[in-house]
Scaffold this motif. Structure first.
Motif, short mmCIF file in Angstrom:
data_model
loop_
_atom_site.label_atom_id
_atom_site.label_comp_id
_atom_site.label_asym_id
_atom_site.label_seq_id
_atom_site.Cartn_x
_atom_site.Cartn_y
_atom_site.Cartn_z
N THR A 8 0.85 -1.18 0.00
CA THR A 8 0.00 0.00 0.00
C THR A 8 0.89 1.24 0.00
O THR A 8 1.95 1.25 0.63
N VAL A 9 0.47 2.24 -0.73
CA VAL A 9 1.18 3.51 -0.70
C VAL A 9 0.37 4.41 0.23
O VAL A 9 -0.76 4.78 -0.08
N GLY A 10 0.93 4.71 1.37
CA GLY A 10 0.23 5.46 2.40
C GLY A 10 0.00 4.58 3.62
O GLY A 10 -0.14 3.36 3.50
N LYS A 11 -0.03 5.20 4.76
CA LYS A 11 -0.20 4.47 6.02
C LYS A 11 -1.58 4.72 6.60
O LYS A 11 -2.18 5.76 6.38
N LEU A 12 -2.05 3.74 7.37
CA LEU A 12 -3.34 3.89 8.06
C LEU A 12 -3.13 4.71 9.32
O LEU A 12 -2.17 4.50 10.05
N LYS A 13 -4.06 5.60 9.57
CA LYS A 13 -4.01 6.40 10.80
C LYS A 13 -5.24 6.13 11.67
O LYS A 13 -5.15 6.09 12.88
N GLU A 14 -6.39 5.96 11.02
CA GLU A 14 -7.63 5.77 11.76
C GLU A 14 -7.66 4.39 12.43
O GLU A 14 -7.44 3.38 11.78
N LYS A 15 -7.96 4.39 13.73
CA LYS A 15 -7.93 3.15 14.50
C LYS A 15 -8.92 2.11 14.00
O LYS A 15 -8.64 0.92 14.01
N PHE A 16 -10.08 2.54 13.53
CA PHE A 16 -11.09 1.57 13.09
C PHE A 16 -10.67 0.87 11.81
O PHE A 16 -10.91 -0.32 11.63
N TYR A 17 -10.01 1.59 10.88
CA TYR A 17 -9.48 0.94 9.67
C TYR A 17 -8.34 0.00 10.04
O TYR A 17 -8.22 -1.10 9.51
N LEU A 18 -7.49 0.46 10.95
CA LEU A 18 -6.36 -0.34 11.38
C LEU A 18 -6.82 -1.63 12.04
O LEU A 18 -6.30 -2.71 11.75
N ALA A 19 -7.83 -1.54 12.90
CA ALA A 19 -8.35 -2.73 13.58
C ALA A 19 -8.94 -3.73 12.58
O ALA A 19 -8.69 -4.93 12.68
N ALA A 20 -9.70 -3.24 11.61
CA ALA A 20 -10.29 -4.12 10.61
C ALA A 20 -9.20 -4.78 9.76
O ALA A 20 -9.25 -5.98 9.48
N SER A 21 -8.20 -4.00 9.35
CA SER A 21 -7.11 -4.54 8.55
C SER A 21 -6.33 -5.60 9.31
O SER A 21 -6.00 -6.65 8.76
N GLU A 22 -6.05 -5.33 10.56
CA GLU A 22 -5.33 -6.30 11.38
C GLU A 22 -6.13 -7.58 11.56
O GLU A 22 -5.56 -8.68 11.57
N GLU A 23 -7.43 -7.46 11.69
CA GLU A 23 -8.27 -8.66 11.85
C GLU A 23 -8.20 -9.54 10.60
O GLU A 23 -8.03 -10.76 10.70
#
Length: 160
Positions: A8-23
């Motif tokens: 991915t080009v760009g990093k996740l900042k929002e916790k809800f996107y990060l949590a879903a991606s990690e899941e």
């Protein structure tokens, strides 16, 4: 074990996107070796002109090229790509595996897109439709569809 890389080009900042991606990344671990590579998006002026955008995409292309795993089937997510159903994506990945590939790599470009040379080097261009999605949401959607494709291939009940 089959290897799946998501660049991915760009990093996740929002916790809800990060949590879903990690899941979904965690779930994928039961089906393949998963790796996420986050590349830095080139900073552009507030209102960049086409030349500045092209230069930024070219710099990002260098980073992308350096990170695509050797011998991996390479798929870029782009609006002008081909739309597939979840079952068709699962079949596409099955065909890649049956062709002897042990690795696939998916790419989500930056907010300004993907350099044309990267699109040309792709084995496949995949579209999630003509709508525009935030890149952070696209990461979650891509991970879910890759996970769904793996569960379809495995014959689990996740895909109904």
């Amino acid at each position: 074990m089959f290897s799946v890389t998501l660049i991915t080009v760009g990093k996740l900042k929002e916790k809800f996107y990060l949590a879903a991606s990690e899941e979904y990344a965690k779930r994928l671990g039961g089906y393949c070796k998963f790796k996420l590579i986050e590349l830095v998006e080139v900073r552009l002026p507030e209102d960049p002109n086409p030349t500045e955008i092209a230069a930024g995409l070219s710099k990002e292309a260098e980073l992308i090229e350096a990170n695509v795993p050797k011998n991996a089937w390479f798929c870029v997510l782009t609006p002008e790509g081909r739309e597939l159903s979840s079952e068709d994506l699962a079949e596409k990945l099955r065909q890649v595996k049956n062709a002897g590939k042990s690795a696939v790599c998916f790419l989500i470009g930056s907010s300004f897109g993907i350099d044309p040379r990267i699109k040309r080097m792709a084995d496949f261009r995949l579209s999630f439709g003509p709508m525009t999605f935030p890149h952070h949401l696209m990461r979650v959607m891509a991970l879910e569809q890759i996970y769904r494709a793996e569960t379809i291939q495995a014959g689990t009940k996740y895909h109904k």
